[in-house]
Structures are given as structure tokens and as C-alpha cells.
Write an enzyme that holds these catalytic residues in place. Sequence first.
Site, mmCIF file in Angstrom:
data_model
loop_
_atom_site.group_PDB
_atom_site.id
_atom_site.type_symbol
_atom_site.label_atom_id
_atom_site.label_comp_id
_atom_site.label_asym_id
_atom_site.label_seq_id
_atom_site.Cartn_x
_atom_site.Cartn_y
_atom_site.Cartn_z
ATOM 1 N N LYS A 119 38.348 18.987 32.255
ATOM 2 C CA LYS A 119 38.454 17.552 31.967
ATOM 3 C C LYS A 119 37.825 17.224 30.627
ATOM 4 O O LYS A 119 38.398 16.499 29.815
ATOM 5 C CB LYS A 119 37.754 16.736 33.066
ATOM 6 C CG LYS A 119 38.610 16.522 34.304
ATOM 7 C CD LYS A 119 37.857 15.610 35.272
ATOM 8 C CE LYS A 119 38.583 15.509 36.613
ATOM 9 N NZ LYS A 119 37.667 15.125 37.700
ATOM 10 N N LYS A 201 16.762 31.345 31.611
ATOM 11 C CA LYS A 201 16.938 32.173 32.799
ATOM 12 C C LYS A 201 17.796 33.395 32.472
ATOM 13 O O LYS A 201 18.828 33.278 31.810
ATOM 14 C CB LYS A 201 17.628 31.328 33.883
ATOM 15 C CG LYS A 201 17.973 32.104 35.114
ATOM 16 C CD LYS A 201 18.784 31.279 36.102
ATOM 17 C CE LYS A 201 19.273 32.209 37.208
ATOM 18 N NZ LYS A 201 20.278 31.659 38.075
ATOM 19 N N LYS A 204 23.928 36.665 33.064
ATOM 20 C CA LYS A 204 25.045 37.247 32.346
ATOM 21 C C LYS A 204 25.717 36.191 31.459
ATOM 22 O O LYS A 204 26.153 36.481 30.354
ATOM 23 C CB LYS A 204 26.046 37.805 33.360
ATOM 24 C CG LYS A 204 27.061 38.737 32.787
ATOM 25 C CD LYS A 204 27.785 39.489 33.901
ATOM 26 C CE LYS A 204 28.433 38.575 34.926
ATOM 27 N NZ LYS A 204 29.768 38.110 34.589
#
Length: 331
Positions: A119, A201, A204
Site C-alpha cells: 500500500k 537486534k 537476517k
Amino acid sequence: MEKTILTGIKPTGQIHVGNYVGAIKPALELAKVPEYEAAYFIADYHGLTKIHDAKEFRQLSYGIAATWLALGLDPEKVIFYRQSDVPEIFELNWILGCFSSKGLMNRAHAYKAIVDQNKSQERDVDYGVNMGLFNYPILMTADILMFKTDVVPVGKDQIQHVEIARDIAESFNKNYGETFVLPEYKIQEDTAVLPGLDGRKMSKSYNNTIPLFVEEKKLQKLINKIKTDSLPPEASKDPDASVLFMIYKEFATPLEVEKMKEQFVSGIGWGDVKRELFHVMNRYLEQPREKYNELMAAPEKLDEILKVGAETARSISSQFLKEIKQKIGIQ
Ligand code: TRP
């Protein structure tokens, strides 16, 4: 009575130190609790929602299996299998799909995140969404309900999925009577969320990870890349504000941690901290790494172990699926 504890990892990337500390290590500890019967599996068909290269997919799946085993999972004690080896799960997946409202899936966060992104970029809302991704929570529900799971150890991002599993189980039970156990999630509150190379954090998606079994030289290199501030060696430093210290804590002995803390306060150079971090990490990971490499070089061994696990899993799932089919009027 023993409680069933079940969790899966999908093969969509290389296991990193954050995965180990946040998920694998606590799961291995839970597997040792006498009141739990553990079932841990490779959620390979969940991985297929993303990985569409056969060679990569196969390697990633073996990688998850080898990681668990290298870190000490005992397949004699834990039911350890590959999801795709248990076809009953996929039959149950269809059955459960007929008890899952589409609206519930619309609200699942992984799907919603893609829709929101589409969106904001003014694309079709479902751009890049395959039905596997959309139905992901239903398959995960089948994984969980098939083994009458009481407890699902997961990361915070998976709480919603376990709640969805409860919802679906309830709507089935309401229609046919008590059939499925309502699972609970278990978040390891005391486990650390490890920061990655850049201090965010370790994940990946941020490309800031330390893969768990990188070879020594690469490990040293990655540790050297960890972000630090520009305080001079002699300056007193706050250990709790240091990425290096947070990782160090997970791999050093309690005594080493205490000593390191003191050195932070009295002043230590970042280069020395990095050297120490490498030392404790490498000491900890050396043997599992070797075992991992051995297993990756002998995938037939992994197949053999997983096959035995799948047989145990199927002795449970085929029996239960029969009962379920009777309830819905198929047999
Ligand atoms: N969705 C989980 C994840 O991404 C993996 C998973 C698949 C799982 N099936 C499961 C976890 C069943 C727990 C129970 O981490």
C-alpha cells in the site's frame, strides 16, 4: 501426565548467534525438563513460501537439522523430524483450512506487513503474496494440533500464530466436540535479544548477523566489525551499554563475566574486549562447529536420523488423523 512441547524452525536462512541464544538454546533446555515430551522439527514446507531454489532449499533444510544435532539435541529423547516427511500434517492442514475464516488470515501479521508495504508503495495490495504465505498460519496450526501440543516455545513474533491455532482448534472443537488440545505459547522472558554487528537486534533482515558456525577467521573478522564507541582504552565503560559485552555474557563463564565487568569499569580497550569475545565464543562453538561440518558432509546420516523421527511422528499423526476423519464424516 507428560506435556507435549513442540517447535519448528523454517529453513529460510543460515542460523545465527541470535537464533541460538534466543530460541535454540532455551528449547534444548526445555527438552531436558522431565515433565515435557519434546517434538522439534524442520518446517521445510513453511520455508517453501520463500525459497524457490532447489539446491539452496535442500542445503538450508539440512543446515537446520545439523545445527540442532550439533548443539546437542538427542534424537533418542526428542522426536526430531522433517515436516514434509509427515504427510498427515498436510491433510490436517486442509481440514483446518475449512475452519479458518479468511478474515483471520487477513489479520495475520506477516501477511499484513506485506500488504501494508505494498500500500505504501502504491502497488497492488497482494503483490508478491503467494497462497503458501497467506495460508502459513493454518499449516503452523496443523503442525501444532497434530501432536496435541500443550506448549509452543516461540519468539514474540510468533505469539499471534499460536493464538490463531487456539482459535482454529476451538472452532473445530465447538462443532465436533473436544478433539484438539488448545496450545499455549511460551516466551523465554529471561533470554536475551542479542544485538547484531550494528547494535540493532541481530536479524537476517538487517544483514547484521554472526552465523553460528562460521569458520574461525570469519568469526574473528565479524567480531572486529561490531560497532563500538570512540572512548579511549583507559576510560571507564558501561558494560550493559555494550554490544560486545551482551554477546560475551552468553558465552563466557560467570567468573569471566564478573572479571570482564570489572575491566569495563576500570578501563579496557575495545580491541582487547574483541579478542576476549572471540576467545570465549570460539571455545564454546569449536566442537559443535566440527560436528556441524561433519553432519553437513554426510547428509545421508541426517536423512537416517530424520527418517526415524518421522516414523515416530507418523505413528502418532496417522492414528490421530483417523480419529479426526471419523469426526468429520470421511471414514
Ligand atoms: N513460524 C515459525 C517461525 O517462523 C516456524 C514454525 C512452523 C513453527 N511451524 C511451527 C514454530 C510450529 C512453532 C510451532 O519461527
